[in-house]
Design an enzyme around this catalytic site. Structure first.
Site, PDB file in Angstrom:
ATOM      1  N   GLU A 134      63.406  30.508  99.062  1.00 24.94           N
ATOM      2  CA  GLU A 134      63.306  30.138 100.466  1.00 24.94           C
ATOM      3  C   GLU A 134      63.866  28.725 100.652  1.00 24.94           C
ATOM      4  O   GLU A 134      63.496  27.830  99.883  1.00 24.94           O
ATOM      5  CB  GLU A 134      61.855  30.174 100.943  1.00 24.94           C
ATOM      6  CG  GLU A 134      61.730  29.973 102.439  1.00 24.94           C
ATOM      7  CD  GLU A 134      60.310  30.082 102.958  1.00 24.94           C
ATOM      8  OE1 GLU A 134      60.111  29.876 104.166  1.00 24.94           O
ATOM      9  OE2 GLU A 134      59.391  30.357 102.161  1.00 24.94           O
ATOM     10  N   ALA A 177      54.088  25.220  97.308  1.00 23.64           N
ATOM     11  CA  ALA A 177      53.932  26.562  96.740  1.00 23.64           C
ATOM     12  C   ALA A 177      54.837  27.505  97.517  1.00 23.64           C
ATOM     13  O   ALA A 177      55.378  27.167  98.567  1.00 23.64           O
ATOM     14  CB  ALA A 177      52.477  27.019  96.819  1.00 23.64           C
ATOM     15  N   MET A 178      54.994  28.724  97.001  1.00 23.25           N
ATOM     16  CA  MET A 178      55.867  29.716  97.619  1.00 23.25           C
ATOM     17  C   MET A 178      55.214  31.083  97.537  1.00 23.25           C
ATOM     18  O   MET A 178      54.719  31.486  96.481  1.00 23.25           O
ATOM     19  CB  MET A 178      57.227  29.717  96.914  1.00 23.25           C
ATOM     20  CG  MET A 178      58.201  30.730  97.479  1.00 23.25           C
ATOM     21  SD  MET A 178      58.535  30.445  99.233  1.00 23.25           S
ATOM     22  CE  MET A 178      58.933  32.103  99.759  1.00 23.25           C
ATOM     23  N   GLU A 179      55.250  31.818  98.661  1.00 16.67           N
ATOM     24  CA  GLU A 179      54.449  33.040  98.814  1.00 16.67           C
ATOM     25  C   GLU A 179      55.138  34.305  98.361  1.00 16.67           C
ATOM     26  O   GLU A 179      54.779  35.405  98.820  1.00 16.67           O
ATOM     27  CB  GLU A 179      54.057  33.186 100.288  1.00 16.67           C
ATOM     28  CG  GLU A 179      55.196  33.575 101.244  1.00 16.67           C
ATOM     29  CD  GLU A 179      55.899  32.415 101.903  1.00 16.67           C
ATOM     30  OE1 GLU A 179      56.580  32.601 102.925  1.00 16.67           O
ATOM     31  OE2 GLU A 179      55.757  31.277 101.392  1.00 16.67           O
ATOM     32  N   ASN A 180      56.115  34.251  97.462  1.00 14.11           N
ATOM     33  CA  ASN A 180      56.842  35.434  97.024  1.00 14.11           C
ATOM     34  C   ASN A 180      55.897  36.622  96.840  1.00 14.11           C
ATOM     35  O   ASN A 180      54.834  36.497  96.233  1.00 14.11           O
ATOM     36  CB  ASN A 180      57.542  35.171  95.687  1.00 14.11           C
ATOM     37  CG  ASN A 180      58.195  33.816  95.645  1.00 14.11           C
ATOM     38  OD1 ASN A 180      59.138  33.565  96.349  1.00 14.11           O
ATOM     39  ND2 ASN A 180      57.659  32.930  94.815  1.00 14.11           N
ATOM     40  N   HIS A 209      46.563  29.657 101.858  1.00 14.09           N
ATOM     41  CA  HIS A 209      47.766  29.733 102.690  1.00 14.09           C
ATOM     42  C   HIS A 209      48.778  30.716 102.111  1.00 14.09           C
ATOM     43  O   HIS A 209      49.275  31.604 102.823  1.00 14.09           O
ATOM     44  CB  HIS A 209      48.386  28.340 102.803  1.00 14.09           C
ATOM     45  CG  HIS A 209      49.622  28.291 103.640  1.00 14.09           C
ATOM     46  ND1 HIS A 209      49.606  27.964 104.977  1.00 14.09           N
ATOM     47  CD2 HIS A 209      50.927  28.538 103.341  1.00 14.09           C
ATOM     48  CE1 HIS A 209      50.830  28.015 105.460  1.00 14.09           C
ATOM     49  NE2 HIS A 209      51.659  28.356 104.477  1.00 14.09           N
ATOM     50  N   GLU A 210      49.076  30.572 100.832  1.00 14.60           N
ATOM     51  CA  GLU A 210      50.090  31.446 100.238  1.00 14.60           C
ATOM     52  C   GLU A 210      49.604  32.892 100.161  1.00 14.60           C
ATOM     53  O   GLU A 210      50.388  33.822 100.366  1.00 14.60           O
ATOM     54  CB  GLU A 210      50.503  30.935  98.858  1.00 14.60           C
ATOM     55  CG  GLU A 210      50.977  29.485  98.832  1.00 14.60           C
ATOM     56  CD  GLU A 210      52.082  29.168  99.828  1.00 14.60           C
ATOM     57  OE1 GLU A 210      52.864  30.079 100.176  1.00 14.60           O
ATOM     58  OE2 GLU A 210      52.158  28.009 100.271  1.00 14.60           O
ATOM     59  N   HIS A 241      49.932  34.609 103.516  1.00 17.80           N
ATOM     60  CA  HIS A 241      51.311  34.973 103.827  1.00 17.80           C
ATOM     61  C   HIS A 241      51.599  36.429 103.487  1.00 17.80           C
ATOM     62  O   HIS A 241      52.577  36.987 104.001  1.00 17.80           O
ATOM     63  CB  HIS A 241      52.282  34.089 103.042  1.00 17.80           C
ATOM     64  CG  HIS A 241      52.775  32.887 103.790  1.00 17.80           C
ATOM     65  ND1 HIS A 241      53.240  32.937 105.089  1.00 17.80           N
ATOM     66  CD2 HIS A 241      52.890  31.585 103.413  1.00 17.80           C
ATOM     67  CE1 HIS A 241      53.627  31.738 105.470  1.00 17.80           C
ATOM     68  NE2 HIS A 241      53.414  30.896 104.483  1.00 17.80           N
ATOM     69  N   GLU A 246      54.926  30.370 109.377  1.00 23.50           N
ATOM     70  CA  GLU A 246      54.282  29.154 108.872  1.00 23.50           C
ATOM     71  C   GLU A 246      53.189  28.627 109.806  1.00 23.50           C
ATOM     72  O   GLU A 246      52.083  28.324 109.369  1.00 23.50           O
ATOM     73  CB  GLU A 246      55.330  28.077 108.599  1.00 23.50           C
ATOM     74  CG  GLU A 246      56.287  28.414 107.471  1.00 23.50           C
ATOM     75  CD  GLU A 246      55.611  28.667 106.130  1.00 23.50           C
ATOM     76  OE1 GLU A 246      54.410  28.385 105.990  1.00 23.50           O
ATOM     77  OE2 GLU A 246      56.297  29.153 105.226  1.00 23.50           O
TER      78      GLU A 246
END
Length: 882
Positions: A128, A269-272, A304-305, A308, A327
């Site tokens: 992202e 962080a990233m919500e993959n 949060h992640e 998502h 977001e």
């Protein structure tokens, strides 16, 4: 939709792709310097499109090895390949076809940390917003959804762990010394949610049983030896899953949920999908190394992640202009989760502090943009507090206007109607309009107009008629590209207080829509009349910060003191204290600049000390009350001609006066809040520590003696107390023997813990005064400073630029020059990080003339540099030209 060339991308130009992507099969043969990626894509041409349109795929610094059409090598005349794009012509008009692309990439050389990179022996991805195009040629946009099958081949000894999105299909040996693993994600997703991790990591495991009875395997991967420090993250994950089921009815949808913690990561962080990748600072925690704030951040970001999964993954964005749709909405959800886990009032105060210090500044400066922008040059630069925090506030206002039940119905309809879609803001708002039968078109201006509304308030009480009239007027200042603004729909929660603090309920109202304790301001000017009011009330307005606006409300000290003393809404009590303090602090700045002594305010002292001594109030709230408006808050209130040295001196003098006046109270709190109980990160214990440490700060300032802080440092048995006492020593007594000894001790004790050393760097970077620049230069030469690690750069250079006004804004401009050099150096290897650092200078025009001229010169140096990244070029152009 490409942005690499720096052209302006407009929302109005959106159109669907000419081709529909049906599925993606990826095979990675991992190698540190020459990874081979085979991408098999199945397309069909979209109906009613140009039958001669070519297939245009995005790339970014790619090396093409081969391209096949239905497994046959394509004639070179049918395609054009550059490192940044692949265009294939003469494709079928109707039937599906297959394109197979092989690319070669160098993960070890990828210092941008976008796409596939390798750091500390771990292969990791960050896709992202537009990182997938650094892996393979692809229609890299969020409205292209497909199912993914992923095969990973790698050296088994170096990479025993091979992870990707979805469910694990299986794995086995693959020739001499290698093995493979296969993954399948059944949920169509955009490429930005793709993830791959390979390497050697430790594992923490658990399970979760969903509300329908399915058992989900939970796995958190961390560096070996750090597994015990992931326990709190696992607990937060399970609580998040339960909360989302109970509050929003959202159940997890795969057999496995994984989190991987890495140290080199540009984001938090990233919500993959199914494989969240985290900066390890938001996973790892134990009492010895993590503060209460760290625990709270871990809890919030894990949530949060995970949230998502539905608001971002199952329903994603049609295009990047809709970024707030995932977001802002998900920030609202994690805020609500944290409020339920901890103190709702204290959480709300923290949210508003952050919003005002970051987003309000953004809204009033050259980087202002709407929550849903209409154009951009570099999408990476729109991961902003406007999109996240203001986007959350817009969602909160929908909930406030509609009420709890209708808001829940609207969310349910959104999940039902758009599951599997790439949606828009209009889709989201329409769901609430449909369930409420309410026209939300005016409210939608919150998504489309930049800037923070100012609401001017005046009141009039007619004792004879027993009426109380509230007059409101709203304005929004011009922002870049939006000179003229329309009136907004602003929901203002209110209460009327009697002189004894009791709530007054009027017999009736007139003049505009009034809900349950809610004024709906919808016109440029509007009056609300309350009838049957037997005494002059005190108006408490914008309770719980129901709207992200600036109130211009000249209330008397007596009225503010009544609110601070009696309001049932704790946020409003805190706000009243803030409204008492800011004029005093701003006047103090004027006095310092005029060479006069700072005058103090008895009403402020009385109100503050009364709250601090009130044992019926939770300690965490009392600690927030003691945290008077910051130097950044004062600068924002002054609005221009800012002298950071004068602000610092005035605030320090006023706090010292309060400290001396309340010394006995603060000493008592040090004893009352101390405990011999073992450390726990729960809200109650954290609140007690917060109040104890706030009291320590005031006692030290009253006595002007480092021994009290040194004693607290020596006694500390957890990182919260240890780092706070070290900060007090460093910030108030930077040259004293006690401070030097504590800094040396801290460095020695945590020499092998990168996350704790980040605190050591940050504490020193934020020591006020012009000596800060020399300190920064020395620390940059430390062998412990790693310029390639984003966390370390943010801890030292970022903390200095964003959180040390007197050090960064030296009158001679020397700090600007040094930070400018660092931004230019960082831009060569990590443009996202460089652009973030550059935003520290977004308010340069508000400084007093000498500093402003120095800042402009430094910014001009950046603007004139060769080969700037698009990220930095976009920011510098907006900062200088707006």
């Amino acid at each position: 939709m490409r942005t690499e060339t720096g052209q302006v991308i407009n929302l109005a130009d959106y159109r669907p792709t000419d081709f529909v992507l049906e599925r993606v099969d990826l095979t990675f043969e991992l190698d540190p310097t020459e990874t081979k990626v085979e991408t098999r894509l199945i397309f069909h041409r979209r109906e009613n499109t140009n039958p001669n349109a070519p297939l245009v795929l995005d790339g970014d610094e790619l090396v093409l090895s081969s391209v096949l059409f239905d497994q046959i090598e394509i004639d070179s005349e049918r395609y054009t390949a550059t490192p940044d794009s692949l265009i294939i012509r003469d494709l079928p008009a109707s039937e599906p076809f297959e394109i197979t692309i092989t690319t070669l990439i160098n993960p070890e050389a990828n210092t941008q940390l976008m796409g596939l990179y390798r750091s500390n022996g771990i292969y990791c991805t960050q896709c992202e917003a537009e990182g997938f195009r650094r892996i393979t040629y692809f229609p890299d946009r969020p409205d292209v959804l497909a199912v993914y099958t992923v095969n990973i081949i790698a050296d088994k000894a170096a990479n025993p762990l091979l992870l990707s999105n979805g469910n694990f299909l299986g794995g086995a040996g693959y020739g001499e010394g290698k093995h493979f693993a296969a993954w399948f994600d059944p949920h169509p997703k955009p490429s930005y949610l793709f993830a791959l991790v390979a390497g050697d990591l430790g594992l923490v495991e658990d399970t979760f049983t969903t509300m329908s009875g399915r058992e989900v395997a939970l796995k958190i991967y961390v560096e070996h030896g750090k597994e015990p420090r992931a326990a709190y993250a696992m607990d937060a994950l399970k609580r998040s899953m339960t909360w989302d089921e109970e509050t929003f009815g959202r159940e997890y949808d795969l057999d496995i949920f994984m989190i991987v913690a890495v140290s080199d990561f540009n984001m938090g962080a990233m919500e993959n999908k199914g494989l969240n990748i985290f900066n390890d600072k938001y996973v790892l925690a134990d009492p010895e190394t993590a503060t209460d704030a760290d625990y709270a951040n871990i809890e919030a970001i894990i949530a949060h992640e995970y949230f998502h999964n539905w608001t971002g993954n199952r329903i994603t964005c049609r295009d990047w202009f809709q970024l707030c749709l995932k977001e802002g909405l998900t920030v609202y959800r994690d805020h609500e989760f944290s409020a339920d886990q901890r103190s709702r009032a204290v959480k709300r105060i923290g949210e508003v502090r952050h919003l005002r210090s970051e987003q309000f500044v953004e809204d009033s400066g050259p980087l202002a943009h709407p929550v849903r922008p209409s154009q951009y040059k570099e999408i990476n630069n729109f991961y902003t507090t406007t999109v996240y925090e203001k986007g959350s506030e817009v969602t909160r206002m929908i909930a406030t206007i509609l009420g709890k039940d209708l808001f829940k119905q609207g969310m349910d309809l959104y999940f039902e109607r758009h599951d599997g879609d790439a949606a828009t803001v209009e889709d989201f708002v329409q769901c609430f309009a449909d369930v409420s039968k309410r026209d939300l078109s005016q409210f939608s201006l919150w998504y489309h107009q930049a800037g923070t509304p100012h609401v001017t308030v005046s009141c009039d009480y007619d004792a004879t008629a027993k009426t109380f009239t509230v007059k409101l007027a709203q304005t929004v200042a011009p922002t870049p590209g939006q000179p003229d603004k329309k009136p907004m729909h602003i929901p203002l929660s209110f209460a009327l207080l009697a002189n004894n603090g009791a709530m007054i309920t009027p017999a009736s109202t007139s003049g505009g829509e009034v809900g349950e304790n809610l004024l709906h301001l919808t016109e440029a000017e509007q009056s609300f009349v309350f009838h049957g009011v037997s005494e002059r009330p005190v108006l408490s307005l914008n309770r719980s910060f129901s709207a992200p606006v600036i109130l211009n409300f000249a209330q008397s000290s007596d009225d503010l003191a009544l609110i601070a003393r009696c309001e049932s809404d704790l946020f409003s009590r805190w706000q009243a204290l803030t409204d008492l303090a800011l004029p005093v602090l701003c006047e103090g700045v004027k006095q310092v600049r005029a060479g006069q002594p700072v005058l103090f305010n008895d009403a402020l002292k009385r109100s503050l000390l009364a709250i601090i001594a009130d044992e019926t109030l939770e300690p965490a709230f009392r600690a927030q009350a003691l945290a008077l408006p910051s130097e950044a808050d004062i600068a924002r209130e002054l609005g221009g001609d800012i002298d950071p040295d004068a602000i610092h001196a005035a605030r320090k003098a006023i706090i010292a006066d309060i400290a001396i006046a309340g010394l006995d109270i603060f000493k008592g709190l040090l004893e009352q809040m101390a405990t011999d109980a073992a450390y726990t990160p729960d809200a109650k214990a954290a609140g007690q520590r917060a109040l104890k440490n706030a009291a320590l700060t005031y006692v030290v300032q009253a006595e002007n003696n480092p021994l009290k802080a040194a004693e607290a440092y020596a006694k500390a048995d957890n990182m919260t107390d240890l780092s706070h006492s070290l900060s007090v020593l460093a910030h108030h007594f930077p040259g004293m023997t006690e401070t030097k000894a504590a800094l040396t001790d801290f460095e020695s004790r945590f020499a092998n813990n990168a996350l704790v050393l980040d605190k050591w760097f940050s504490i020193q970077a934020t020591i006020p005064g012009e000596d800060g620049l020399g300190r920064i230069k020395t620390l940059m030469q430390s062998p412990k400073f790693n310029a390639a690690n984003p966390n370390r750069v943010r801890a030292l250079i970022g903390s200095f630029a964003f959180s040390n006004p007197t050090g960064f804004h030296r009158a001679d401009g020397a700090s600007y020059s040094v930070v400018t050099e660092e931004i230019l150096a960082i831009d060569k290897r990590n443009p996202q990080l460089a652009a973030r650092l550059l935003t520290s200078m977004r308010t340069w025009k508000l400084l007093e003339p000498q500093r402003a001229n120095k800042a402009r010169a430094a910014l001009t140096t950046i603007a004139n540099a060769n080969d700037l990244s698009n990220d930095v070029r976009d920011i510098i152009d907006r900062i200088l030209t707006a």
